[in-house]
Design a protein around this motif. Sequence first.
Motif, mmCIF file in Angstrom:
data_model
loop_
_atom_site.group_PDB
_atom_site.id
_atom_site.type_symbol
_atom_site.label_atom_id
_atom_site.label_comp_id
_atom_site.label_asym_id
_atom_site.label_seq_id
_atom_site.Cartn_x
_atom_site.Cartn_y
_atom_site.Cartn_z
ATOM 1 N N ALA A 1 59.565 77.819 -29.714
ATOM 2 C CA ALA A 1 58.861 78.881 -29.002
ATOM 3 C C ALA A 1 58.717 80.119 -29.879
ATOM 4 N N GLU A 2 59.754 80.449 -30.618
ATOM 5 C CA GLU A 2 59.724 81.640 -31.477
ATOM 6 C C GLU A 2 58.717 81.505 -32.608
ATOM 7 N N ARG A 3 58.446 80.273 -33.026
ATOM 8 C CA ARG A 3 57.572 80.063 -34.187
ATOM 9 C C ARG A 3 56.227 79.447 -33.818
ATOM 10 N N GLY A 4 55.958 79.349 -32.532
ATOM 11 C CA GLY A 4 54.665 78.838 -32.097
ATOM 12 C C GLY A 4 54.464 77.358 -32.347
ATOM 13 N N LEU A 5 55.551 76.618 -32.408
ATOM 14 C CA LEU A 5 55.469 75.172 -32.588
ATOM 15 C C LEU A 5 55.337 74.479 -31.239
ATOM 16 N N PRO A 6 54.756 73.290 -31.196
ATOM 17 C CA PRO A 6 54.698 72.546 -29.933
ATOM 18 C C PRO A 6 56.104 72.263 -29.400
ATOM 19 N N THR A 7 56.266 72.324 -28.098
ATOM 20 C CA THR A 7 57.556 72.012 -27.486
ATOM 21 C C THR A 7 57.980 70.594 -27.850
ATOM 22 N N ASP A 8 59.239 70.434 -28.218
ATOM 23 C CA ASP A 8 59.839 69.154 -28.606
ATOM 24 C C ASP A 8 59.280 68.603 -29.916
ATOM 25 N N PHE A 9 58.678 69.469 -30.734
ATOM 26 C CA PHE A 9 58.169 69.011 -32.027
ATOM 27 C C PHE A 9 59.309 68.504 -32.910
ATOM 28 N N ILE A 10 60.426 69.230 -32.923
ATOM 29 C CA ILE A 10 61.547 68.823 -33.779
ATOM 30 C C ILE A 10 62.068 67.452 -33.361
ATOM 31 N N ARG A 11 62.176 67.229 -32.069
ATOM 32 C CA ARG A 11 62.629 65.911 -31.591
ATOM 33 C C ARG A 11 61.639 64.825 -31.997
ATOM 34 N N SER A 12 60.355 65.143 -32.012
ATOM 35 C CA SER A 12 59.354 64.139 -32.396
ATOM 36 C C SER A 12 59.501 63.761 -33.867
ATOM 37 N N THR B 1 72.476 64.835 -48.987
ATOM 38 C CA THR B 1 73.134 66.138 -48.892
ATOM 39 C C THR B 1 72.306 67.060 -48.001
ATOM 40 N N ALA B 2 72.865 68.216 -47.684
ATOM 41 C CA ALA B 2 72.131 69.194 -46.882
ATOM 42 C C ALA B 2 70.867 69.639 -47.604
ATOM 43 N N ASP B 3 70.933 69.810 -48.917
ATOM 44 C CA ASP B 3 69.744 70.215 -49.678
ATOM 45 C C ASP B 3 68.680 69.119 -49.671
ATOM 46 N N GLU B 4 69.121 67.888 -49.798
ATOM 47 C CA GLU B 4 68.167 66.772 -49.756
ATOM 48 C C GLU B 4 67.544 66.649 -48.372
ATOM 49 N N PHE B 5 68.363 66.852 -47.351
ATOM 50 C CA PHE B 5 67.836 66.824 -45.980
ATOM 51 C C PHE B 5 66.785 67.909 -45.792
ATOM 52 N N ASP B 6 67.060 69.093 -46.310
ATOM 53 C CA ASP B 6 66.116 70.201 -46.195
ATOM 54 C C ASP B 6 64.737 69.785 -46.693
ATOM 55 N N GLN B 7 64.684 69.170 -47.858
ATOM 56 C CA GLN B 7 63.402 68.778 -48.444
ATOM 57 C C GLN B 7 62.771 67.617 -47.683
ATOM 58 N N LEU B 8 63.576 66.621 -47.329
ATOM 59 C CA LEU B 8 63.038 65.464 -46.612
ATOM 60 C C LEU B 8 62.477 65.863 -45.251
ATOM 61 N N PHE B 9 63.196 66.733 -44.542
ATOM 62 C CA PHE B 9 62.711 67.150 -43.221
ATOM 63 C C PHE B 9 61.437 67.972 -43.359
ATOM 64 N N ARG B 10 61.353 68.803 -44.395
ATOM 65 C CA ARG B 10 60.114 69.551 -44.648
ATOM 66 C C ARG B 10 58.928 68.594 -44.776
ATOM 67 N N GLU B 11 59.133 67.538 -45.546
ATOM 68 C CA GLU B 11 58.054 66.579 -45.790
ATOM 69 C C GLU B 11 57.686 65.830 -44.511
ATOM 70 N N GLU B 12 58.695 65.390 -43.768
ATOM 71 C CA GLU B 12 58.420 64.639 -42.543
ATOM 72 C C GLU B 12 57.720 65.497 -41.499
ATOM 73 N N SER B 13 58.163 66.738 -41.355
ATOM 74 C CA SER B 13 57.534 67.627 -40.380
ATOM 75 C C SER B 13 56.126 68.013 -40.817
ATOM 76 N N ARG B 14 55.931 68.208 -42.115
ATOM 77 C CA ARG B 14 54.599 68.534 -42.629
ATOM 78 C C ARG B 14 53.620 67.398 -42.349
ATOM 79 N N ASP B 15 54.088 66.160 -42.480
ATOM 80 C CA ASP B 15 53.238 65.003 -42.196
ATOM 81 C C ASP B 15 52.785 64.985 -40.733
ATOM 82 N N LEU B 16 53.570 65.607 -39.850
ATOM 83 C CA LEU B 16 53.221 65.655 -38.433
ATOM 84 C C LEU B 16 52.510 66.958 -38.052
ATOM 85 N N GLY B 17 52.189 67.776 -39.053
ATOM 86 C CA GLY B 17 51.334 68.917 -38.785
ATOM 87 C C GLY B 17 51.951 70.289 -38.893
#
Length: 217
Positions: free
Chosen positions: A29-40, A60-76
């Motif tokens: 909500a704070e960042r204007g993302l669709p509700t439940d986007f992170i869960r998706s 690692t946490a750093d690797e997760f940071d990059q991987l999650f960025r890529e996965e979320s970017r693929d979803l918009g």
Amino acid sequence: MSDRIEAVIWDFGGVLTSSPFEAFNRYEAERGLPTDFIRSVNARNGDTNAWAKLEQSKVTADEFDQLFREESRDLGHEVPGKDILGLLSGNLRPRVVEALKQAKAKVKVGCITNNAPVGKGAGMQNDEARASEIANVFELFDEVIESSKLGIRKPDPRIYALMCEALDVDPKNCVYLDDLGINLKPARAMGMTTIKVLSEDQLLHDLSEATGWPVPA
């Protein structure tokens, strides 16, 4: 039913603490993302995605940071994984902690938690005082299984079998609580009485119904 109960087995986040999904929704909500986007993002390729790898300590946490960025970017919408890590630790639910203590006084109690090797202890806390408080709750359990230490995660049926073996109980004589339906299915298939946690009041009511024990005040 209470006469044959040998154990009550608990998930942690979203059961004994407030759900991280609530924190996800606030972030969205704070960042204007669709509700439940992170869960998706977490649900896509659920056995092999960044979230699954983190909970099994494969990244690692750093690797997760990059991987999650890529996965979320693929979803918009690109979301830093490090932001998600800061949302994982919830607040303890005191009445549920009392219900845990009540259960411990009567039967064996265990915890199966899908967690990540971040923060302090199994509760993934960053705040020292809260980490100590949550550590005290984990001390109540007879057995704790953490996905990040074991290398397998719910809903892998092996993790439930390992808990029953550790507690030396028959699954048919166990109650299992989790806030995710997908994590309840293997427990139910083994014969456990399962409770899907939707809210604190509902949890306490359903646990009382399943066990015959009074609801903590």
